[in-house]
Design a protein around this motif. Sequence first.
Motif, PDB file in Angstrom:
ATOM      1  N   THR A   1       0.816  -1.214   0.000  1.00 35.26           N
ATOM      2  CA  THR A   1       0.000   0.000   0.000  1.00 35.26           C
ATOM      3  C   THR A   1       0.846   1.259   0.000  1.00 35.26           C
ATOM      4  OG1 THR A   1      -1.578  -1.271   1.338  1.00 35.26           O
ATOM      5  CG2 THR A   1      -2.016   1.071   1.053  1.00 35.26           C
TER       6      THR A   1
ATOM      7  N   TYR B   1       2.045   1.779  -3.455  1.00 37.64           N
ATOM      8  CA  TYR B   1       0.939   2.089  -4.364  1.00 37.64           C
ATOM      9  C   TYR B   1       0.426   3.519  -4.157  1.00 37.64           C
ATOM     10  CZ  TYR B   1      -3.475   1.309  -6.890  1.00 37.64           C
ATOM     11  OH  TYR B   1      -4.531   1.372  -7.766  1.00 37.64           O
TER      12      TYR B   1
ATOM     13  N   VAL C   1      -6.633  -5.478  -3.288  1.00 38.96           N
ATOM     14  CA  VAL C   1      -5.684  -4.361  -3.399  1.00 38.96           C
ATOM     15  C   VAL C   1      -4.484  -4.766  -4.251  1.00 38.96           C
ATOM     16  CG1 VAL C   1      -4.074  -2.886  -2.122  1.00 38.96           C
ATOM     17  CG2 VAL C   1      -6.389  -3.254  -1.255  1.00 38.96           C
TER      18      VAL C   1
ATOM     19  N   THR D   1      -3.066  -2.958  -7.683  1.00 36.49           N
ATOM     20  CA  THR D   1      -1.719  -2.424  -7.924  1.00 36.49           C
ATOM     21  C   THR D   1      -1.164  -2.863  -9.273  1.00 36.49           C
ATOM     22  OG1 THR D   1      -0.619  -4.292  -6.828  1.00 36.49           O
ATOM     23  CG2 THR D   1      -1.228  -2.415  -5.443  1.00 36.49           C
TER      24      THR D   1
ATOM     25  N   VAL E   1      -8.661   2.083  -2.939  1.00 34.92           N
ATOM     26  CA  VAL E   1      -8.023   1.331  -1.857  1.00 34.92           C
ATOM     27  C   VAL E   1      -8.918   1.314  -0.632  1.00 34.92           C
ATOM     28  CG1 VAL E   1      -6.090   1.334  -0.233  1.00 34.92           C
ATOM     29  CG2 VAL E   1      -5.668   1.712  -2.663  1.00 34.92           C
TER      30      VAL E   1
END
Length: 452
Positions: free
Chosen positions: A47, A50, A189, A193, A203
């Motif tokens: 995350t 990203y 998720v 990506t 997200v």
Amino acid sequence: MKKLSGKFPFIGSLGDKRTANVVKNSFVSGILKMLTLACSLLMVPITIDYLNQENYGIWMAMTSILYWFVFLDVGLGNGLRNYLAEALSRNDLVSARSYISTAYILLSIISVLLAFVFVPLIYVLDMNEIFHTSSIDGAQLANVLAIAVVFSLIQFVAKNVGMVYIAMQKYALSDLITFLGTLSALALVFIMTKTMQSDLAKVVAAFSGMPVLVFILASIHLVFKHPELRPSFCCINLPVAKKIVSKGVGFFLIQVTSCLVIFGSANIFISHYCGPEQVTVYNVSFKLFNVLIIIYTILISPLWNAYTDAAVKNDYAWIHRSFKKSLLLWALSVLVGIVMFALSGIFFRLWIGDSVEIPMAVSLCVFIYVCMFNFNNCVTYLINGLNKIRVQIITSILATALYLVCIFFIKDSYGIIGISLSMTVAYLLMAVVHLYQCYLLINRKAKGIWDK
């Protein structure tokens, strides 16, 4: 149980069904929580890469706001948990169904009211000021937060399927639901990506929406698996509602203070006073030492309603033995934490590389805070299981006031370290008082406010 004890003989030698059930659930829950933790750890670098560090910090600050909504059930979830556990211990299925039906309708009403209040409010407030950022347009931030709030309010009701399984002393099933929600969010998720450009809104929708879907599917399964517990309008009972709300308000006050303000507000305070980048620093450190909370919670969570079952059956000798073991496990967790702290620098380099620098002083303060949090959990699980929460309400309010005073004086000088140490002091003071109450309850010496 015979099949399980054949594979793990120590379970079969524990001497009573209640202890064996606690150990079995702890073992399976341990596996599921470790898998959930692995998903959470994998989610961090994915995350951050990203979204970038600042947007990730904004999302972490948003999770603190969402954490507040989880606790706005006025304590009904824990009220349901305790009274349902008592009814099931007595094999009173009529009362059990009434508790479930009444609690679910009350939670649904609260959820709808919260949506009408907070969703419009999001678009009135200055989101850029709240999150201390100018990299994202305020209107876009408001849309993202609104998406998260709507999903959280649906989860507000649906997540109580886990409370039903916990009251049935089936912690492993509750943890399975949580794991599946986390795993599905991680998978979605990860796919994003690889197939989409960076988008905070998507997200947030994945993080918030996938667990909701899993909770709803689990609720459908519960209804078909246990039709005797199926919620029904005809089983709604006003005296039962009064009883659940009365106990729930006590849990609500504890949740709003010691859980919501102290535990749940750290990201908000850090974001507001130190900036979103420092939220990332704190969260990376906390996610490491949160392993101690997860492991310790795995071990002691089944005790809450096991204490309730033992008290209903007047088995205080079992309560005494189990509580001493939980204290010894806490001491062991502290020793493990010392080793983790010593190796934390190496772990951070392997985990996130050079993308975020975590000072050793921050790690030390977060570690100490986590130890005090676990200590307080150890003693309050017994108090909660015995439904003697009056003292805990008072200590939670006073400790929260002390915490906020500390934040006011140290926010500019000590940053993350000061906020972490303020939480540490609050939980330590509560734990000492609660430990004394546990002594009185176990030895049947509690009188007055200590027995309410």
